[in-house]
Design a protein around this motif. Structure first.
Motif, PDB file in Angstrom:
ATOM      1  N   THR A  26       0.849  -1.193   0.000  1.00  0.00           N
ATOM      2  CA  THR A  26       0.000   0.000   0.000  1.00  0.00           C
ATOM      3  C   THR A  26       0.881   1.239   0.000  1.00  0.00           C
ATOM      4  O   THR A  26       1.776   1.366   0.825  1.00  0.00           O
ATOM      5  N   PRO A  27       0.615   2.159  -0.917  1.00  0.00           N
ATOM      6  CA  PRO A  27       1.430   3.381  -0.979  1.00  0.00           C
ATOM      7  C   PRO A  27       1.324   4.196   0.316  1.00  0.00           C
ATOM      8  O   PRO A  27       0.305   4.176   1.004  1.00  0.00           O
ATOM      9  N   LEU A  28       2.375   4.929   0.604  1.00  0.00           N
ATOM     10  CA  LEU A  28       2.470   5.697   1.841  1.00  0.00           C
ATOM     11  C   LEU A  28       1.373   6.750   1.958  1.00  0.00           C
ATOM     12  O   LEU A  28       0.817   6.956   3.032  1.00  0.00           O
ATOM     13  N   TYR A  29       1.023   7.412   0.866  1.00  0.00           N
ATOM     14  CA  TYR A  29      -0.003   8.454   0.932  1.00  0.00           C
ATOM     15  C   TYR A  29      -1.366   7.876   1.300  1.00  0.00           C
ATOM     16  O   TYR A  29      -2.155   8.536   1.980  1.00  0.00           O
ATOM     17  N   ILE A  30      -1.661   6.640   0.901  1.00  0.00           N
ATOM     18  CA  ILE A  30      -2.919   5.988   1.298  1.00  0.00           C
ATOM     19  C   ILE A  30      -2.849   5.590   2.766  1.00  0.00           C
ATOM     20  O   ILE A  30      -3.815   5.776   3.517  1.00  0.00           O
TER      21      ILE A  30
END
Length: 168
Positions: A26-30
């Motif tokens: 999961t990407p950091l911004y999410i």
């Protein structure tokens, strides 16, 4: 794609059970957005978890004891116990009802957080924000997945605006 005994479908199944769950891909911004949502809902989640944890044993204990008292013993000597088990069962059912109410509150808080976050976005055009808001309003059950898609598009647009700023 298989990774050991876990495949993508089982990971997706776990993600659907807990919509705030993230994994290493999961990407950091999410992850940051879901952490904000967790912080917002944490007190209510804690409360409804406690209510659920207490209510289930109370209801089960009361139901079993009431059954045996009503159908396998004499009524006259056991009336005080019937009253006590009845009150315990009522308390358990009240706690269960409160936990379901708190659960709905968590959903509403997360839903409103997602809507406000979409409205406040500086990187998407208004027509795209309206489209995501329309999708969430039409299908609130799928709000978390729609919000993830919104965050992905916002990040892509943020990257485009950063590239434009560095070129000029």
């Amino acid at each position: 794609m298989k990774i050991g005994l876990i495949n993508d479908q089982s990971v997706r199944g776990v993600m659907e059970m807990n919509p705030f769950a993230t994994n290493s891909r999961t990407p950091l911004y999410i992850k940051k957005e879901f952490e904000e949502m967790k912080k917002l809902t944490a007190p209510i989640v804690r409360r409804y978890s406690i209510y659920s944890f207490i209510s289930a044993p109370l209801v089960i204990f009361s139901a079993i004891n009431l059954y045996f008292l009503l159908f396998h013993s004499t009524w006259t000597s056991e009336i005080p116990l019937l009253i006590i088990y009845g009150v315990l069962g009522a308390i358990g059912l009240a706690l269960f009802k409160e936990s379901t109410f708190q659960s709905k509150q968590v959903f509403k808080m997360g839903y409103h957080y997602m809507i406000n976050r979409m409205k406040e976005s500086k990187y998407l055009y208004d027509y795209r924000k309206e489209r995501y808001l329309q999708l969430i309003n039409q299908n609130p059950v799928d709000a978390v997945n729609i919000f993830r898609e919104f965050l992905k598009e916002e990040e892509r647009m943020r990257g485009n605006s950063v590239n434009k700023d560095t070129i000029t």
